[in-house]
Enzyme design. Sequence first.
Site: not given
Lengths: 304, 304, 304, 304
Positions: C90-91, C94, C101, C103-105, C192, C201
């Site tokens: 959901q985050w 935006h 993030e 990485s699960a690779r 902003h 949210r």
Amino acid sequence: MEEKTSVPALDEILGKQFKILDKGFIRVIDYMGDDSSIVQAARVSYGKGTKSVSEDEGLINFLIRHKHTSPLEMCEIKLHVKLPIFVARQWLRHRTASLNEMSARYSIINEEYFLPDEADLRYQSKRHKQGGDGTIDTETASGIREKIKEMSEKCFAEYDDFIEKNDLTRELSRIILPQNTYTEMYWKIDLHNLFHMLHLRTAPGAQKEIRDYANCILHEIVKLWVPICYKAFINYRTDACHFSGLQMEQLKGLLDKEKVTEFIEMNSKKRGEMRELKELLEKLLGEELKVKSQEDSDKDKINS
Amino acid sequence: MEEKTSVPALDEILGKQFKILDKGFIRVIDYMGDDSSIVQAARVSYGKGTKSVSEDEGLINFLIRHKHTSPLEMCEIKLHVKLPIFVARQWLRHRTASLNEMSARYSIINEEYFLPDEADLRYQSKRHKQGGDGTIDTETASGIREKIKEMSEKCFAEYDDFIEKNDLTRELSRIILPQNTYTEMYWKIDLHNLFHMLHLRTAPGAQKEIRDYANCILHEIVKLWVPICYKAFINYRTDACHFSGLQMEQLKGLLDKEKVTEFIEMNSKKRGEMRELKELLEKLLGEELKVKSQEDSDKDKINS
Amino acid sequence: MEEKTSVPALDEILGKQFKILDKGFIRVIDYMGDDSSIVQAARVSYGKGTKSVSEDEGLINFLIRHKHTSPLEMCEIKLHVKLPIFVARQWLRHRTASLNEMSARYSIINEEYFLPDEADLRYQSKRHKQGGDGTIDTETASGIREKIKEMSEKCFAEYDDFIEKNDLTRELSRIILPQNTYTEMYWKIDLHNLFHMLHLRTAPGAQKEIRDYANCILHEIVKLWVPICYKAFINYRTDACHFSGLQMEQLKGLLDKEKVTEFIEMNSKKRGEMRELKELLEKLLGEELKVKSQEDSDKDKINS
Amino acid sequence: MEEKTSVPALDEILGKQFKILDKGFIRVIDYMGDDSSIVQAARVSYGKGTKSVSEDEGLINFLIRHKHTSPLEMCEIKLHVKLPIFVARQWLRHRTASLNEMSARYSIINEEYFLPDEADLRYQSKRHKQGGDGTIDTETASGIREKIKEMSEKCFAEYDDFIEKNDLTRELSRIILPQNTYTEMYWKIDLHNLFHMLHLRTAPGAQKEIRDYANCILHEIVKLWVPICYKAFINYRTDACHFSGLQMEQLKGLLDKEKVTEFIEMNSKKRGEMRELKELLEKLLGEELKVKSQEDSDKDKINS
């Protein structure tokens, strides 16, 4: 009077499902612009100044070669995509697109999950953290596949219980669904940003599953939609090589100077990318060639 | 099989010049999507969950009322605009669009400059730094207009000399051209970002000259293109009012409680925005109304 | 000589973990700008023209009230967030933020998954597709929670087997991990765009789990960072109400005209939002009030 | 406990005016992040998986070489810039930045305009529409410069009359100011997008005036701020060369195969970009080298 752009070859496949992975697909829903729209927008920039650039293909090649990418933004395409969540998570890192995805807060999710082919199960690469090396032996692969199936089914069974027996909110029920669960989205992007995404996601380092989607978009859809841009993209992005300053220093020393001199002479009247290569080589070997041609002319004097 | 979206009413004006200011124009070059595309994209988000929302107009109103704006991004429009540079400079502050503008480095600029109508020459407002108050008297206005004309002509004469006599680069010759010089651009934007731009640039605080462009886009083009969205935009943005928390506190005290109670009763079964207004009023006057109805029922007891 | 902006109250909590949900957190890593940076940027826009606006708070209120949001972009904050994947999904809608993030690779994922509190397990709402109505009875809730735990553990056990026993690539092993798996990211955004995200949210319609994050950012972090903007945001966004054109028509009929007249008189010399409310009311009830005051003055004549 | 990033070398020049052109400047107002912030963000992505990448410089080089640019977005800088309008118009084409510019609707514009040096006045290039070829002779150049001055002064004189004598609105008075009028802005951008802008605007094809600004930002500011990134940018962007697929075909034929074979052997154990060059050359000359090494080994057999 203007007319909406229309590309008959693309119109023919509007709405058609290109199957990807075991249950996914890509469909073209709508589009705007074609190769000529890019030329039209580029010409407003360069105005009267470019009357001499008579050929569209030459202009598009020039634009893509020199990364004058703003005219590419004048083309837009909208796709309907069905894909596993772990692929969607990579896809959505490309922020310059518009998107509506199925919401698992609103909808009950169908039991549809991605089950990889055995042949695509690979050993973790020792060298590249993010990739695989070598296909896993059939027996082990078959076992893994069976377990992915079993685990996915269990998760969906629990999900169904939460929804139907416990009447738990959809938004919380879905949290135990695995990342191979399929989702759907409408996804709209302009050609410039699409090319950027395709360049990264068709590269060998991209995960195989998203590469399948990217290759379909590039070779099945973009190729029909904007054939001149497609060819330019292959030449200037997919097949292109990038050398750093340090690498250029090395490369300089690896050239066969005679052949280079010959190439420069033979291409002295070329236009476009061959002229630019010629100019680059001239610059690269400049001093040495100058010395050489000085020597040559000295020799000539002597010989004469 | 899908088909490209097409809006006959908009197709009819494709390429047509809407004249703006003295020499400017707006032409629709191409577009993608229509009201139904928004519904289509919204439905993929809400999936099965919204089968009950049967009516497109209701759904679009809901989306716009609640600022669920991502489905609006599914519509895209491309305009060809001729406008003075000082207007273009305001226009380009809207960054979420694609753009190709005529380049004064490549092209020789035609002698075309904006000359305001006398009636639009106004005295500098004392109160609002950015606006005008009251029309300037005819004689002075006529003089000002004459001077703008004279000055612009002089600048262009010098520019022509630089270009033709001195063979100075175009990129430097243009630096003495005034900001009322006309330029042209292809400009492409999605409906969500277009609405944001139109909301700001049709507002009374926007400069008159850009307002003319924005009003034309809104009332001559968007109205034909996506009529349901257009109506929703007028109701939920143009005609809407925004009250701060502090202002709501004041407003509460200015309501006629009897009429409010009556309104709440009469709208108890309404849907959409009337229900939402009812709910807001209930919340706003909640405690007072509760006390009141308690008193009423006490009275009723006494009376019975 | 300039100095980097610094907000001592925020410096004190740099790096501190604000705990969210059962295992998540938010940490402020870095920031740029403060309330005064917004004023500084706004003043360059309005230049000499605003020497009279002497007070920073008044200017910030004005900017936020009138959605002149570009100066808010001058402030930037960088957070380190640990959150379940379904919240991250959901985050990441935006798009106007920067993000890295886990990485699960590349990485092996720790066995950390979100387990909701029993009190947060709710029945699916009949009316709102996306929400819940009423807390599930303790016994059922306890059972659901147990099953989420069990299922998550099973998925992680399988994941570990894939990784360790089968040496399957990380990128495919992770596909059976559930959506309540925790992930981490560095996330950077300007004020902003942060306000836009927080407005959506922290709203009651947002899922409870992301609301917890949004409320922490708003009330624990933004409040310390830019206290004047924070107050303005609460007043002009959180506590504000938006009335459509149709709703305004209704509202007009629900006002107590005497009280409105009195309010207008009493606020005739106010500035800022009270003046704007006064002007709005004048406009809203304009004709009626004029008629009324005519009648009044007629009466006065008679009475005198 | 974290601390705000701080770069002492950059702190020393905060607020300092770097003079550009005749009256322009660039000042660093604030910044966030440094080389280590990029490493920090990259490491969250690659998590445990990259513990082995011990050196920050190696990681940054890798990121920039492979266009993994998202960690670069973690650094942000804010500049105060004074520049002529025609430069600002080019600058603002870079949309991924935040911006507050002086408003000529609010403020009265000072009589400050850009007057080019005589040495920078050049003849319009015949070959490149957008550039110049050869410096204009001193006498003509002096005349042109005088006329730019004269014309600019006249425009400003008229502007002052409009403002002071006629009390015409500022927003219309300014329309006759020429495009060499100076304006000011606060401009904030992240390092990834800044590098993109600097790559385009330091290139030889960019107009000299904006190149002056871009070079100052790159070599005076970025160099102090993120020295490792700066070096990587020079090597991988400024000094780099890009060869299309067709150009690579040509290049292949211009290599000295013996030297290439030698290079490949000598670099068999290198890491980073030399290994990547080696791999590229191996791939490029793959078949030929294989054949060759076959021949060699045949020769060896014969010789043995």
